[in-house]
Write an enzyme that holds these catalytic residues in place. Structure first.
Site, PDB file in Angstrom:
ATOM      1  N   TYR A 100      36.831  45.210  38.137  1.00 12.77           N
ATOM      2  CA  TYR A 100      38.100  44.998  38.846  1.00 12.77           C
ATOM      3  C   TYR A 100      38.056  45.632  40.253  1.00 12.77           C
ATOM      4  O   TYR A 100      38.428  45.003  41.242  1.00 12.77           O
ATOM      5  CB  TYR A 100      39.259  45.571  38.019  1.00 12.77           C
ATOM      6  CG  TYR A 100      40.595  45.527  38.722  1.00 12.77           C
ATOM      7  CD1 TYR A 100      41.289  44.328  38.880  1.00 12.77           C
ATOM      8  CD2 TYR A 100      41.159  46.682  39.260  1.00 12.77           C
ATOM      9  CE1 TYR A 100      42.503  44.281  39.536  1.00 12.77           C
ATOM     10  CE2 TYR A 100      42.381  46.640  39.916  1.00 12.77           C
ATOM     11  CZ  TYR A 100      43.043  45.444  40.056  1.00 12.77           C
ATOM     12  OH  TYR A 100      44.245  45.406  40.726  1.00 12.77           O
ATOM     13  N   SER A 110      44.204  42.165  45.886  1.00 12.66           N
ATOM     14  CA  SER A 110      44.845  41.412  44.798  1.00 12.66           C
ATOM     15  C   SER A 110      44.741  39.903  44.931  1.00 12.66           C
ATOM     16  O   SER A 110      45.046  39.191  43.963  1.00 12.66           O
ATOM     17  CB  SER A 110      46.325  41.788  44.704  1.00 12.66           C
ATOM     18  OG  SER A 110      46.475  42.965  43.982  1.00 12.66           O
ATOM     19  N   TYR A 120      54.466  39.368  43.820  1.00 15.13           N
ATOM     20  CA  TYR A 120      55.033  40.481  43.036  1.00 15.13           C
ATOM     21  C   TYR A 120      56.558  40.376  42.962  1.00 15.13           C
ATOM     22  O   TYR A 120      57.082  39.296  42.719  1.00 15.13           O
ATOM     23  CB  TYR A 120      54.627  41.847  43.614  1.00 15.13           C
ATOM     24  CG  TYR A 120      53.235  41.929  44.147  1.00 15.13           C
ATOM     25  CD1 TYR A 120      52.152  41.698  43.305  1.00 15.13           C
ATOM     26  CD2 TYR A 120      52.973  42.224  45.469  1.00 15.13           C
ATOM     27  CE1 TYR A 120      50.852  41.776  43.772  1.00 15.13           C
ATOM     28  CE2 TYR A 120      51.681  42.310  45.952  1.00 15.13           C
ATOM     29  CZ  TYR A 120      50.629  42.072  45.094  1.00 15.13           C
ATOM     30  OH  TYR A 120      49.365  42.140  45.563  1.00 15.13           O
ATOM     31  N   VAL A 137      46.820  44.187  49.038  1.00 16.32           N
ATOM     32  CA  VAL A 137      47.131  45.376  49.835  1.00 16.32           C
ATOM     33  C   VAL A 137      46.121  45.618  50.956  1.00 16.32           C
ATOM     34  O   VAL A 137      46.324  46.501  51.779  1.00 16.32           O
ATOM     35  CB  VAL A 137      47.286  46.657  48.969  1.00 16.32           C
ATOM     36  CG1 VAL A 137      48.494  46.569  48.063  1.00 16.32           C
ATOM     37  CG2 VAL A 137      46.020  46.976  48.205  1.00 16.32           C
ATOM     38  N   LYS A 196      42.873  38.359  42.295  1.00 15.12           N
ATOM     39  CA  LYS A 196      43.473  38.118  40.974  1.00 15.12           C
ATOM     40  C   LYS A 196      43.650  36.623  40.717  1.00 15.12           C
ATOM     41  O   LYS A 196      43.446  36.142  39.600  1.00 15.12           O
ATOM     42  CB  LYS A 196      44.842  38.808  40.877  1.00 15.12           C
ATOM     43  CG  LYS A 196      44.746  40.325  40.856  1.00 15.12           C
ATOM     44  CD  LYS A 196      46.111  40.979  41.041  1.00 15.12           C
ATOM     45  CE  LYS A 196      45.991  42.485  40.918  1.00 15.12           C
ATOM     46  NZ  LYS A 196      47.146  43.217  41.422  1.00 15.12           N
TER      47      LYS A 196
HETATM   48  N1  GLN Z   1      42.931  47.127  44.180  1.00 18.09           N
HETATM   49  C1  GLN Z   1      44.360  47.248  44.333  1.00 18.09           C
HETATM   50  C2  GLN Z   1      44.962  47.944  43.132  1.00 18.09           C
HETATM   51  O1  GLN Z   1      44.585  47.642  42.037  1.00 18.09           O
HETATM   52  C3  GLN Z   1      44.943  45.884  44.484  1.00 18.09           C
HETATM   53  C4  GLN Z   1      46.446  45.914  44.571  1.00 18.09           C
HETATM   54  C5  GLN Z   1      47.005  44.865  45.469  1.00 18.09           C
HETATM   55  O2  GLN Z   1      46.332  44.279  46.306  1.00 18.09           O
HETATM   56  N2  GLN Z   1      48.295  44.671  45.350  1.00 18.09           N
HETATM   57  O3  GLN Z   1      45.825  48.787  43.258  1.00 18.09           O
END
Ligand code: GLN
Length: 328
Positions: free
Chosen positions: A197, A72, A249, A267, A75
């Site tokens: 993604y 993430s 988050y 994650v 992002k």
């Molecule tokens: N690729 C992971 C997902 O979309 C990324 C989530 C994350 O890092 N919080 O679930």
């Protein structure tokens, strides 16, 4: 009250980074992100802390050369690039900038606008990736990999096994993408968007890379080591703003209170922090808490913020004097 390190004259960033690692090292709580099966196979004990300055210096401790998937954290970078590629008004018409207080993978949209709340949770990030997929077509992944690499200052690659693992099992993200398509937030093709993604999430970085990427953001978009212009100035400001309010988050409020720098976690176990005009900070430790944030990463950031007075509202913040201290 002065923070610990500021009370002493003997001061080096290397020693502060090493101390943050040592203090956080012992906490082996948390779990690997097993919902992506390939991530359950990652060695759980790696731990690294790296700090890169806008002057081009890097201080590192622990496993800062171990590759892991960016997840993430991508992002934030994709958002920064999308603001430049399709323009801020278009991005804002698809994705808001409001903290949601929900988990990163929540299936919830802003009821007033039907847009995802912000680009740092999955729904918003998939929408942003859709904007890039729509604007750049088949070139989109190469563009992202090239820009992430330019921010890190070296050519990055991606982990095909993690990509396949998530592409095969990412049903929740598929569900989110179809709902976004249905609501009109996602303009591009669902499958092409999800493919991009999952690929962007599987880009491999080390903590050193991430710290340099952070220094590029701190240096308002220009890589301090190579001089490459990577991100647009206005886009950096917008990106740091949503990182500050939404990057961790449903822990974002606690993070802003305690650590007080814009940050983004993934994650895969990484956390990227940015001290505007000064530093990029990165930690890697793949055991996650219940909200999906790295347990030892949070602890190390708390130590660094305290030792260096990094909190944006810390009245004893050293400001630019920090860089002088590093060089000395
Ligand atoms: N690729 C992971 C997902 O979309 C990324 C989530 C994350 O890092 N919080 O679930």
């Amino acid at each position: 009250m002065l923070s610990r390190e500021k009370e002493t004259a003997a001061y080096s960033l290397e020693s502060v980074v090493a101390r943050a690692l040592t203090r956080a090292q012992g906490d082996l709580s948390g779990e690997l992100a097993a919902y992506i099966p390939e991530l359950a196979r990652v060695p759980p004990d790696a731990f690294g802390v790296a700090v890169a300055s806008v002057g081009g210096d890097v201080a590192a401790a622990g496993d800062t050369e171990v590759p892991f998937t960016i997840q993430s954290i991508s992002k934030a970078l994709a958002y920064c690039l999308a603001l430049d590629v399709v323009g801020t008004p278009t991005v804002l018409s698809h994705v808001g900038v409001e903290p949601s207080g929900d988990a990163f993978n929540a299936i919830v949209f802003d009821p007033g606008t039907n847009r995802p709340f912000n680009p740092m949770v999955n729904a918003g990030a998939i929408t942003v990736t859709g904007l890039l997929a729509g604007a750049l077509g088949a070139e989109a992944f190469d563009f992202l990999l090239d820009r992430f690499s330019a921010a890190a200052g070296r050519p990055l690659s991606f982990d095909a096994d993690v990509y396949r693992s998530e592409a095969e099992t990412g049903h929740r993200n598929r569900g989110i993408a179809h709902l976004l398509k249905c609501s009109g937030a996602l303009a591009a093709d669902v499958d092409a968007t999800l493919d991009l993604y999952f690929r962007q999430c599987s880009i491999l970085v080390t903590a050193s890379d991430l710290a340099r990427i952070g220094a590029t953001l701190a240096n308002i978009g220009e890589n301090p080591g190579t001089g490459a212009a990577v991100f647009a100035v206005e886009a950096v400001r917008h990106t740091l703003s949503v990182m500050f309010t939404c990057g961790m988050y449903n822990f974002a409020g606690n993070w802003a209170f305690d650590v007080g720098v814009p940050a983004k976690s993934g994650v895969g176990g990484g956390i990227l922090g940015v001290v505007n005009r000064q530093l990029g900070i990165a930690t890697y430790s793949p055991r996650l808490d219940a909200k999906g944030n790295s347990v030892r990463g949070i602890a190390a950031f708390q130590e660094l913020a305290e030792d260096l007075g990094l909190h944006v509202f810390d009245p004893t913040n050293r400001g630019s004097a920090l860089l002088g201290a590093f060089k000395g």
